[in-house]
Design a protein around this motif. Structure first.
Motif, PDB file in Angstrom:
ATOM      1  N   GLU A 103      25.900 -19.439  17.139  1.00 45.65           N
ATOM      2  CA  GLU A 103      25.530 -18.220  17.680  1.00 45.65           C
ATOM      3  C   GLU A 103      26.296 -16.875  17.048  1.00 45.65           C
ATOM      4  O   GLU A 103      25.557 -16.069  16.246  1.00 45.65           O
ATOM      5  CB  GLU A 103      25.824 -18.331  19.202  1.00 45.65           C
ATOM      6  CG  GLU A 103      25.492 -17.053  20.066  1.00 45.65           C
ATOM      7  CD  GLU A 103      25.462 -17.320  21.432  1.00 45.65           C
ATOM      8  OE1 GLU A 103      25.258 -18.154  21.843  1.00 45.65           O
ATOM      9  OE2 GLU A 103      26.249 -16.434  22.136  1.00 45.65           O
ATOM     10  N   GLY A 104      27.605 -16.917  16.941  1.00 47.87           N
ATOM     11  CA  GLY A 104      28.171 -15.947  16.549  1.00 47.87           C
ATOM     12  C   GLY A 104      29.675 -16.199  16.773  1.00 47.87           C
ATOM     13  O   GLY A 104      30.033 -17.116  17.503  1.00 47.87           O
ATOM     14  N   PHE A 115      33.553 -21.343  13.763  1.00 53.02           N
ATOM     15  CA  PHE A 115      33.887 -22.731  14.499  1.00 53.02           C
ATOM     16  C   PHE A 115      35.259 -23.377  14.311  1.00 53.02           C
ATOM     17  O   PHE A 115      35.482 -24.334  13.866  1.00 53.02           O
ATOM     18  CB  PHE A 115      32.610 -23.813  14.076  1.00 53.02           C
ATOM     19  CG  PHE A 115      31.444 -23.563  14.926  1.00 53.02           C
ATOM     20  CD1 PHE A 115      31.351 -23.863  16.254  1.00 53.02           C
ATOM     21  CD2 PHE A 115      30.410 -22.938  14.073  1.00 53.02           C
ATOM     22  CE1 PHE A 115      30.089 -23.589  17.032  1.00 53.02           C
ATOM     23  CE2 PHE A 115      29.169 -22.766  15.053  1.00 53.02           C
ATOM     24  CZ  PHE A 115      29.136 -23.195  16.129  1.00 53.02           C
ATOM     25  N   ASN A 119      26.482 -18.412  11.160  1.00 51.51           N
ATOM     26  CA  ASN A 119      25.934 -18.028  12.588  1.00 51.51           C
ATOM     27  C   ASN A 119      24.928 -17.081  12.424  1.00 51.51           C
ATOM     28  O   ASN A 119      24.677 -16.589  11.451  1.00 51.51           O
ATOM     29  CB  ASN A 119      27.209 -17.331  13.121  1.00 51.51           C
ATOM     30  CG  ASN A 119      28.034 -18.201  13.797  1.00 51.51           C
ATOM     31  OD1 ASN A 119      27.814 -19.193  14.663  1.00 51.51           O
ATOM     32  ND2 ASN A 119      29.607 -18.335  13.415  1.00 51.51           N
ATOM     33  N   HIS A 165      24.588 -26.357  21.630  1.00 47.91           N
ATOM     34  CA  HIS A 165      25.465 -25.876  21.334  1.00 47.91           C
ATOM     35  C   HIS A 165      26.933 -26.717  21.724  1.00 47.91           C
ATOM     36  O   HIS A 165      26.835 -27.106  22.820  1.00 47.91           O
ATOM     37  CB  HIS A 165      25.613 -24.338  21.602  1.00 47.91           C
ATOM     38  CG  HIS A 165      26.797 -23.769  21.176  1.00 47.91           C
ATOM     39  ND1 HIS A 165      28.021 -23.745  21.286  1.00 47.91           N
ATOM     40  CD2 HIS A 165      26.709 -22.448  20.071  1.00 47.91           C
ATOM     41  CE1 HIS A 165      28.645 -23.044  20.462  1.00 47.91           C
ATOM     42  NE2 HIS A 165      27.797 -22.093  19.807  1.00 47.91           N
TER      43      HIS A 165
END
Ligand code: URA
Length: 193
Positions: free
Chosen positions: A41-42, A54, A81, A155
């Motif tokens: 995602e970010g 991550f 991301n 996720h």
């Protein structure tokens, strides 16, 4: 050279308001030509501090999942991301933030040239596929997107919040291993499949 230009361009981005609160821009990480690409995602708190994707709790779980699949971030998987800057308080990136960052992701996909793309969570699925379908509906089914095989799944942070989803996530990663054997290396070894 293309990569150098790409990185330089991302690292000077001021296209959206996330520029005001970020500590670091998180471009992405992994082999420049990786057979598999994961898209999250970010950046979160730790990623923003370190400038790497991550590296927090979700990242530790992602590393474990990849390792059971026989993949590593140093050889098989490039990690990127949807947005390259941390949204304040880890809120979900806004549609206009996704849109302004998307050209970077598309260029990154072109450069990495992966066979397989794993979309981690609803924001990644929405961001790349422009689909409003929820991740529960999308997960576990291959989508052929611009000549690449795309697997949406949960996720890692969803798996941490709700461990009962892990069973389905493993099914998704088994499909990824099958596809990797089909497209890249028939002899690929994984610990669970
Ligand atoms: N969650 C994401 O989606 N991306 C990261 O880089 C870290 C956590």
């Amino acid at each position: 050279m293309e990569w150098d230009n790409f990185r330089a361009e991302v690292l000077q981005c001021t296209k959206c308001p996330l520029k005001d609160s970020r500590k670091h821009i998180v471009v992405g990480e992994g082999p420049e030509q990786a057979p598999v690409m994961c898209i999250g995602e970010g950046p979160g708190y730790y990623e923003d501090i370190e400038g790497r994707p991550f590296v927090g709790h979700s990242g530790q779980l992602l590393d474990k999942i990849l390792s059971v699949c026989g993949f590593s971030r140093s050889t098989h998987v490039y990690i990127a991301n949807i947005v390259k800057c941390r949204p304040p308080h880890n809120r979900t990136p806004l549609p206009e933030e996704r849109t302004s960052c998307l050209p970077f992701l598309l260029e990154q996909i072109r450069l990495v040239n992966p066979f397989i793309i794993i979309l981690l969570g609803a924001t990644a699925a929405k961001g790349l596929l422009n689909s409003d379908a929820g991740i529960t509906r999308l997960r576990g089914k291959w989508i052929l997107w611009q000549g690449r095989w795309v697997m949406p799944t949960y996720h890692p942070s969803a798996l941490l919040r709700n461990p009962s989803l892990k069973k389905d996530a493993w099914e998704d990663f088994k499909l990824v291993i099958d596809k990797y054997r089909e497209l890249v290396n028939p002899l690929h070894h994984s610990d669970f499949h």
